[in-house]
Write an enzyme that holds these catalytic residues in place. Sequence first.
Site, PDB file in Angstrom:
ATOM      1  CG  ASP A  52      34.488  40.902   5.842  1.00 14.71           C
ATOM      2  OD1 ASP A  52      35.539  40.615   5.246  1.00 14.71           O
ATOM      3  OD2 ASP A  52      33.590  40.071   6.072  1.00 14.71           O
ATOM      4  CE  LYS A  84      32.778  36.087   6.403  1.00 16.00           C
ATOM      5  NZ  LYS A  84      32.634  37.353   5.691  1.00 16.00           N
TER       6      LYS A  84
END
Length: 280
Positions: free
Chosen positions: A108, A71
């Site tokens: 997210d 990520k």
Amino acid sequence: MSHPKRFCLAGVMGLPVLHSRSPRLHNHWFGEAGMSGAYVPLEITPERLEAALRALPALGFAGCNLTIPHKVAAMAMVDEVDETARRIGAINCIVVRPDGQLHATNYDGFGFVESLVEAAPDWRADAGPAVVLGAGGGARAVVVGLADRGAKEIRVINRTHGRALDLAADLGDPVVALPWEARGEALADAATLVNTTSLGMEGQPELAMDLGRLRGDALVSDIVYIPRETRLLAAARARGNRTVNGLGMLIHQARPAFRDWFGVMPQATPALRAMIEATL
Ligand SMILES: NC(=O)c1ccc[n+]([C@@H]2O[C@H](COP(=O)([O-])OP(=O)(O)OC[C@H]3O[C@@H](n4cnc5c(N)ncnc54)[C@H](OP(=O)(O)O)[C@@H]3O)[C@@H](O)[C@H]2O)c1
């Protein structure tokens, strides 16, 4: 836009990746929308990440998700990183543009806030201070999600205080860092409590937390979803607080990614949730 004459392709790059529930989510939505397509787990080593990302346009992928450990590293390998992902400091979604450029974002924080709103439609980010336990990747997404939703004060509390201070310095107002030992007192007037540490997750130690000062109307969330009800959520529920586990965050972060790739915003239905819960 959807592509009735095209086979739609996307996937998740990670290592390990076979445990990911994302293929089940997206493949369910292909079926629901009557689209032909596949979302596949892509086991990619860090050394091959850049080559794998650059292959996406040639392979006809609409984009991909990124999970541990890619990520952060992938941020330097794409053509454009949007402001939300830069503030979070990580990307979880890449969209292949028509010219082959790779555009990156992070859903997210969006997924987290949507999961709260789904569970408690009257919840408001500005109803009172939010207390966020943890200062890792999950915490950064949660804090950005809360701030973008209008939270006026976010108290970040982490075992390693320096990490909480870094997060507060990076994101500025409305984030303040408090020491780990102050987590009980910090609840005094809080309207939202979120655990983003790995404490309470299956195989990890339990979170020790005194909820005595928490308002009866505060919403308590744990972004952990295995087990479905952590000890924190069970204790909060027992004293009458509303609770939300991490499964909704997982499902809701996937929705705008599917929309960006294939032009259809899919829904988080009870049937989808039950299907994912059955795999936990
Ligand atoms: N629902 C979802 O979609 C979703 C999304 C992302 C993450 N998650 C979950 O969130 C959790 C954290 O993930 P992450 O990516 O943020 O991990 P991370 O970046 O590694 O951060 C881990 C956090 O947990 C804290 N921690 C670990 N062990 C601790 C202990 N013994 N005592 C006190 N604090 C401790 C760390 O504190 P220090 O800084 O002091 O080490 C840090 O704040 C995981 O369980 C993950 O599965 C769920």
